[in-house]
Every structure is written in structure tokens, then in C-alpha cells.
Design a protein around this motif. Structure first.
Motif, PDB file in Angstrom:
ATOM      1  N   SER A 129       0.813  -1.224   0.000  1.00  0.00           N
ATOM      2  CA  SER A 129       0.000   0.000   0.000  1.00  0.00           C
ATOM      3  C   SER A 129       0.845   1.273   0.000  1.00  0.00           C
ATOM      4  N   ALA A 130       2.134   1.148   0.318  1.00  0.00           N
ATOM      5  CA  ALA A 130       3.013   2.320   0.366  1.00  0.00           C
ATOM      6  C   ALA A 130       3.698   2.603  -0.965  1.00  0.00           C
ATOM      7  N   LYS A 131       3.460   1.753  -1.958  1.00  0.00           N
ATOM      8  CA  LYS A 131       4.107   1.936  -3.260  1.00  0.00           C
ATOM      9  C   LYS A 131       3.622   3.221  -3.932  1.00  0.00           C
ATOM     10  N   ASN A 132       4.558   3.872  -4.606  1.00  0.00           N
ATOM     11  CA  ASN A 132       4.263   5.066  -5.408  1.00  0.00           C
ATOM     12  C   ASN A 132       3.633   6.189  -4.582  1.00  0.00           C
ATOM     13  N   GLN A 133       4.153   6.350  -3.368  1.00  0.00           N
ATOM     14  CA  GLN A 133       3.659   7.364  -2.459  1.00  0.00           C
ATOM     15  C   GLN A 133       4.828   8.188  -1.911  1.00  0.00           C
ATOM     16  N   ALA A 134       4.518   9.402  -1.479  1.00  0.00           N
ATOM     17  CA  ALA A 134       5.490  10.253  -0.789  1.00  0.00           C
ATOM     18  C   ALA A 134       5.088  10.356   0.674  1.00  0.00           C
ATOM     19  N   PHE A 135       6.083  10.279   1.567  1.00  0.00           N
ATOM     20  CA  PHE A 135       5.819  10.319   2.999  1.00  0.00           C
ATOM     21  C   PHE A 135       6.784  11.282   3.695  1.00  0.00           C
ATOM     22  N   ASN A 136       6.227  12.108   4.583  1.00  0.00           N
ATOM     23  CA  ASN A 136       7.099  12.820   5.508  1.00  0.00           C
ATOM     24  C   ASN A 136       7.723  11.812   6.453  1.00  0.00           C
TER      25      ASN A 136
END
Length: 275
Positions: free
Chosen positions: A153-160
Motif C-alpha cells: 500500500s506504500a508503493k508510489n507514495q510520498a511520505f514525511n
């Protein structure tokens, strides 16, 4: 550089490479939300960062920023590759080669004051002394990179990626005084110093400290960046990121910043970078 690596491994955005590489994590930072903080004149017009707390879906600022180029580049390889972007705050850790490690710059400043019998004055503004800031422990940052690489679910995402707490520089200064056995001096506007000017002629002093304590041979300019620290200590806004998105996606890594600082100082001492 990233483009060269990906082209060699994957044969360009259209494919053709024989590499088994499937996911790339890209390390950027909160300059994504702040624009050209090191040289505001690069903005070409009035420099205005986003209002904190910084959240991942804020629009891009109208200033040149190579972080944006990195994100666009890695996104162009989908679906050949999945990716994650990690936007850190002020990173603290232990290394003999991290010029932008704010903790090492602070430690060197404290040790020089101690060595020369000088007062350990806060080289920032009253605003940052009294208002909130956050940091990113290198361990939390590494954990988030790994988590994103193996979590669908964290693929292709940006996270602080911050420690998840906040501090004032006043509280952190008290902690540094305790760690380095220095007298705590309250901030006085008329007595503030310029950290860049202070450190400019301290190379020989650092050499004396290294020699006196038998430390790993480093040069002051190789392990500190007074200009970067000066920028951080003169922000006109609270440097605070939201970690809500990371938590919603399942990343629960955190660190207590004021406990993290002495741990990393001990690590630097074990590495004989500082006494």
C-alpha cells in the motif's frame, strides 16, 4: 546521476534492461515545502514557503527544486518500477562524512566553546528559540525506507519522515549544555552571534581538539556546515511536518528527539569523532 543508474539497470523508461530492480526509495526533504531556503534570491520573486504543518499533498512551489525533478524522473519508470519518496526533516545521526549533519555542527560548536572557555550562546533568532521545530532520527528514516519498500500500500507514495514529536530550540539548548557540561545561557537578542563568522577561523582550534583527545582525524570544514545551521536557526516559521499520512498507511516508527540527541552524541564519541 539517478537517471544514469536507472537507465543502466532498466534500459530507460521504456524498458529493456535486465536488472531485477523493482523498487526505488528516493530521499528528499522538507525543502520540498520551503523552496530555496539557502538562497531565497533564486525564487525570482517574493520567497514564500508553505504554511506548516507540512503535509504531503501540498502543491509544488513555483521555485526551482531538484526534489521535484527526482520525483518526476522516478515516476516516469512506472510501472516498470515502484517507488517511494521520503521527505525528512533535519536529520540527526552519526557519521564522519555528513557535512549537513546539524548535530555534528552543534557538537563541534559546543566543544570549541568548551575548549576556549567561551560562552555557549544560541546563534539563532528569538523566533526559533521559542517556537516549534522537528527532526528526523536516522534510525526512523531507515526504518521508513525499508517499510515502504516491502509494503504494497506504500508503493508510489510520498511520505514525511520525522521523529513524530516537536521541540523548542530553548529546550534542545538546555539538553546540549547538559551533554557537554556547559553553562546554559538564556537567549539575549543584543548578545546573539553569527555562527558562520564564529566558525570561520576555528579550523586550527578543531585540530587542537582532535590532537588533544586522540580523535579520528577530521577537518572542521569536512564535518560541519555552519551556513546550513544558521539558516535553520533563523527560519521565520515553525518547521513542523505532519506524520498523519505515514501513520494512516501503517508506519509507526518514532523517536523522542531529546533522548535521541544524547544517544547519537554517545555514538559519535564511540566513533572517536568527538571527545
Amino acid at each position: 546521476m539517478l537517471s544514469n543508474v536507472l537507465n543502466a539497470l532498466k534500459g530507460g523508461p521504456n524498458g529493456g534492461g535486465g536488472s531485477r530492480l523493482s523498487h526505488v526509495t528516493v530521499q528528499t526533504g522538507t525543502q520540498h515545502y520551503m523552496g530555496p531556503i539557502h538562497n531565497p534570491s533564486e525564487s525570482g520573486h517574493g520567497y514564500l514557503p508553505h504554511e506548516p504543518p507540512f503535509v504531503e499533498d501540498l502543491p509544488r512551489l513555483p521555485y526551482p527544486n531538484f526534489y521535484y525533478a527526482l520525483e518526476d524522473l522516478i515516476e516516469s519508470y512506472a510501472p516498470q518500477l515502484t517507488y517511494s519518496v521520503h521527505r525528512s526533516s533535519i536529520i540527526i545521526g552519526a557519521s564522519s562524512r555528513s557535512v549537513y549533519n546539524a548535530l555534528l555542527t552543534l557538537a563541534a560548536y559546543a566543544l570549541i566553546c568548551q575548549h576556549e572557555g567561551l560562552l555557549f550562546r544560541y546563534p539563532g533568532s528569538r523566533y526559533t528559540w521559542e517556537h516549534f521545530c522537528d527532526m528526523s532520527d536516522a534510525r526512523v528514516l531507515a526504518e521508513q525506507h525499508i517499510w515502504a519498500a516491502v509494503t504494497p500500500s506504500a508503493k508510489n507514495q510520498a511520505f514525511n519522515c520525522t521523529n513524530g514529536d516537536m521541540f523548542t530550540w530553548k529546550k534542545l539548548w538546555i539538553k546540549l549544555c547538559d551533554i557537554f557540561d556547559l553553562e546554559f545561557i538564556p537567549f539575549v537578542e543584543s548578545e546573539k552571534i553569527d555562527i558562520v563568522e564564529f566558525m570561520a577561523d576555528k579550523s586550527k582550534v578543531w585540530d587542537e581538539i582532535v590532537e588533544k583527545h586522540g580523535l579520528y582525524k577530521t577537518k572542521l570544514e569536512e564535518i560541519t556546515c555552519a551556513a546550513a545551521l544558521r539558516n535553520v536557526l533563523h527560519f521565520g516559521f515553525q518547521h513542523v511536518c505532519s506524520m498523519n499520512k505515514s501513520r494512516e498507511y501503517g508506519f509507526l516508527g518514532y523517536a523522542d528527539t531529546l533522548k535521541s540527541i544524547p544517544m547519537w552524541v554517545d555514538r559519535l564519541r564511540d566513533m572517536k569523532i568527538i571527545p
